[in-house]
Design a protein around this motif. Sequence first.
Motif, PDB file in Angstrom:
ATOM      1  N   ASP A  48       6.090 -12.174  -6.924  1.00 21.75           N
ATOM      2  CA  ASP A  48       6.011 -12.428  -8.430  1.00 21.75           C
ATOM      3  C   ASP A  48       4.520 -11.838  -8.861  1.00 21.75           C
ATOM      4  O   ASP A  48       4.462 -11.132  -9.791  1.00 21.75           O
ATOM      5  CB  ASP A  48       6.078 -13.736  -9.209  1.00 21.75           C
ATOM      6  N   ILE A  49       3.375 -12.433  -7.852  1.00 27.74           N
ATOM      7  CA  ILE A  49       1.933 -11.914  -8.282  1.00 27.74           C
ATOM      8  C   ILE A  49       1.607 -11.511  -6.909  1.00 27.74           C
ATOM      9  O   ILE A  49       1.970 -12.056  -5.759  1.00 27.74           O
ATOM     10  CB  ILE A  49       1.263 -12.901  -8.827  1.00 27.74           C
ATOM     11  N   GLU A  50       0.447 -10.641  -6.880  1.00 26.62           N
ATOM     12  CA  GLU A  50      -0.384 -10.224  -5.631  1.00 26.62           C
ATOM     13  C   GLU A  50      -1.652  -9.935  -6.165  1.00 26.62           C
ATOM     14  O   GLU A  50      -1.711  -9.382  -7.392  1.00 26.62           O
ATOM     15  CB  GLU A  50       0.152  -9.263  -4.781  1.00 26.62           C
ATOM     16  N   GLY A  51      -2.807 -10.163  -5.443  1.00 21.61           N
ATOM     17  CA  GLY A  51      -4.065  -9.373  -5.733  1.00 21.61           C
ATOM     18  C   GLY A  51      -3.857  -7.921  -5.366  1.00 21.61           C
ATOM     19  O   GLY A  51      -3.634  -7.147  -6.227  1.00 21.61           O
ATOM     20  N   MET A  52      -3.922  -7.592  -4.066  1.00 20.35           N
ATOM     21  CA  MET A  52      -3.494  -6.327  -3.666  1.00 20.35           C
ATOM     22  C   MET A  52      -2.953  -6.680  -2.323  1.00 20.35           C
ATOM     23  O   MET A  52      -3.512  -6.876  -1.299  1.00 20.35           O
ATOM     24  CB  MET A  52      -4.977  -5.319  -3.410  1.00 20.35           C
ATOM     25  N   PRO A  53      -1.681  -6.500  -2.293  1.00 16.61           N
ATOM     26  CA  PRO A  53      -0.945  -7.004  -0.991  1.00 16.61           C
ATOM     27  C   PRO A  53      -1.262  -5.948   0.407  1.00 16.61           C
ATOM     28  O   PRO A  53      -0.935  -5.049   0.523  1.00 16.61           O
ATOM     29  CB  PRO A  53       0.709  -6.655  -1.400  1.00 16.61           C
ATOM     30  N   ARG A  54      -2.013  -6.791   1.313  1.00 18.20           N
ATOM     31  CA  ARG A  54      -2.413  -6.166   2.586  1.00 18.20           C
ATOM     32  C   ARG A  54      -1.348  -5.811   3.197  1.00 18.20           C
ATOM     33  O   ARG A  54      -1.238  -4.712   3.937  1.00 18.20           O
ATOM     34  CB  ARG A  54      -3.578  -7.273   3.182  1.00 18.20           C
ATOM     35  N   PHE A  55      -0.101  -6.570   3.443  1.00 19.54           N
ATOM     36  CA  PHE A  55       0.920  -6.423   3.993  1.00 19.54           C
ATOM     37  C   PHE A  55       1.451  -5.083   3.762  1.00 19.54           C
ATOM     38  O   PHE A  55       1.961  -4.245   4.689  1.00 19.54           O
ATOM     39  CB  PHE A  55       1.912  -7.567   3.959  1.00 19.54           C
ATOM     40  N   VAL A  56       1.605  -4.627   2.444  1.00 20.81           N
ATOM     41  CA  VAL A  56       2.106  -3.377   2.036  1.00 20.81           C
ATOM     42  C   VAL A  56       1.388  -2.283   2.603  1.00 20.81           C
ATOM     43  O   VAL A  56       1.841  -1.127   3.177  1.00 20.81           O
ATOM     44  CB  VAL A  56       2.052  -3.221   0.604  1.00 20.81           C
ATOM     45  N   ILE A  57      -0.106  -2.363   2.378  1.00 16.93           N
ATOM     46  CA  ILE A  57      -1.036  -1.507   3.018  1.00 16.93           C
ATOM     47  C   ILE A  57      -0.894  -1.280   4.641  1.00 16.93           C
ATOM     48  O   ILE A  57      -0.852  -0.304   5.099  1.00 16.93           O
ATOM     49  CB  ILE A  57      -2.466  -1.678   2.605  1.00 16.93           C
ATOM     50  N   GLU A  58      -0.719  -2.157   5.391  1.00 19.68           N
ATOM     51  CA  GLU A  58      -0.436  -2.495   6.822  1.00 19.68           C
ATOM     52  C   GLU A  58       0.780  -1.580   7.289  1.00 19.68           C
ATOM     53  O   GLU A  58       0.835  -0.791   8.162  1.00 19.68           O
ATOM     54  CB  GLU A  58      -0.696  -3.821   7.251  1.00 19.68           C
ATOM     55  N   CYS A  59       1.891  -1.820   6.418  1.00 16.76           N
ATOM     56  CA  CYS A  59       2.996  -1.272   6.608  1.00 16.76           C
ATOM     57  C   CYS A  59       2.780   0.541   6.388  1.00 16.76           C
ATOM     58  O   CYS A  59       3.404   1.098   7.474  1.00 16.76           O
ATOM     59  CB  CYS A  59       3.963  -1.786   5.732  1.00 16.76           C
ATOM     60  N   LEU A  60       2.512   0.778   5.485  1.00 11.62           N
ATOM     61  CA  LEU A  60       2.293   2.026   5.111  1.00 11.62           C
ATOM     62  C   LEU A  60       1.415   2.653   6.159  1.00 11.62           C
ATOM     63  O   LEU A  60       1.660   4.022   6.669  1.00 11.62           O
ATOM     64  CB  LEU A  60       1.765   2.292   3.778  1.00 11.62           C
TER      65      LEU A  60
END
Length: 417
Positions: free
Chosen positions: A296-308
């Motif tokens: 629902d909320i995130e600051g800046m989702p590190r997991f997304v950046i790591e996946c990409l």
Amino acid sequence: MTKCNVALFNSADPRGLKVGGIETYTRDYIQYHPGDMNLLFIGPDEVGDLVLDRINDVEFRGRRIGFLPLSRLGDSVNRYPDSISESETFRFARLIWRKRRLIRDILRRGGYTAEVRRVEYAPVLWWMGVPVFSMVHLWGDKSQPMSGVLGRHHRIRALSEYAAAALSEKFYSVNPDYTAMYARKYWPFGSKFDTLTTWANTDLFRPALFRLHGPIRLVFAGRTDAFKRLDVMMRVIARVHALGLPVEFHYVGDGDLGRYAEFAAIRDLCVLHGRRTASEVAGIVAASDIGLLTSDIEGMPRFVIECLASGRPVVALHLPQIEPIFSTGRAGALVSRGSGMVERMAGEILGLAKRLRAGRIAPEDVAANVAGFAPQVLLNKIWNEHRALAGLPRCEASPPAPEARERSVHVDISRPS
């Protein structure tokens, strides 16, 4: 060489297995800190090999730092307490206060500046006469579910943020929207707010070739805080399976998925990896196909950046702060929230899986979307703030020596036949 002395505070040992963005920040900060910085970590000893209340010389990821252990830590599993007095942040703040004379003498004598990732610690450092930089990784309003105790005590959180803004040298958040909100909310200190976003460790998370056979591997790494909405994620996985796509769901973290009613429907599709080191997480992501995020909320989702950064596309529920990353159409899909979102996410996964198995997704093209999210570039902003207080000139970012780098490790995530 003249150096600046910097003290990092955290309630978990970076050498341990605590799962979370703050822990990743601390570990990467240690790995990439520049040659003109002496680094001192202040926190608990989870390994049990250090002398308490004394600066120990420690090697971590090939870098040598000072480590001032204030206590022993039995384990660092994420827990969600019922009261403020039971929270990890409160207990660590109380420990800092109890040992304030020891800490003050070391930091004042060494001319240290300090960083805290929890704003509650900033007034204690200010009382010691130590310049402190504060940072917030997450913010949510009353309408959003949060397992953390301060998510249920908004007035106390606002008071803590106001005090940190007043007493810190600068106050960082992880995305521009948060920064603008804080500058408006605490306007007397508006000039102190700035953005320092999250990143992927570029030595660990690198583009890797896809498998072109077997089930599609969906992956999520992180906590199971209420705002992460793992219930929605599990419904999406169940729907993808019902549509006929063979899938596996790989979860990395210390959360108990069995507490969700939705887990029963996907139990046989899941591989639960538990807590892993950063290099092992990188190996698991690289061996997977598509990342999922349903927060629902995130600051800046590190997991997304790591996946990409690993060349793995992501299917996520819409978050405004990651819109620019997905704007090229090559990072995966952002799905609008509301009625039908589970069906829409499932459809996007099916589409990505088809393109992936047809060889129409290049990992390098996916990774290009986060090319600017490198730690030695982003962290240089706050390093230059420490340099300025120490009277040192600003520097351009530079990576540490090769021997200081950690590499991802292969993790066999195949399910037993």
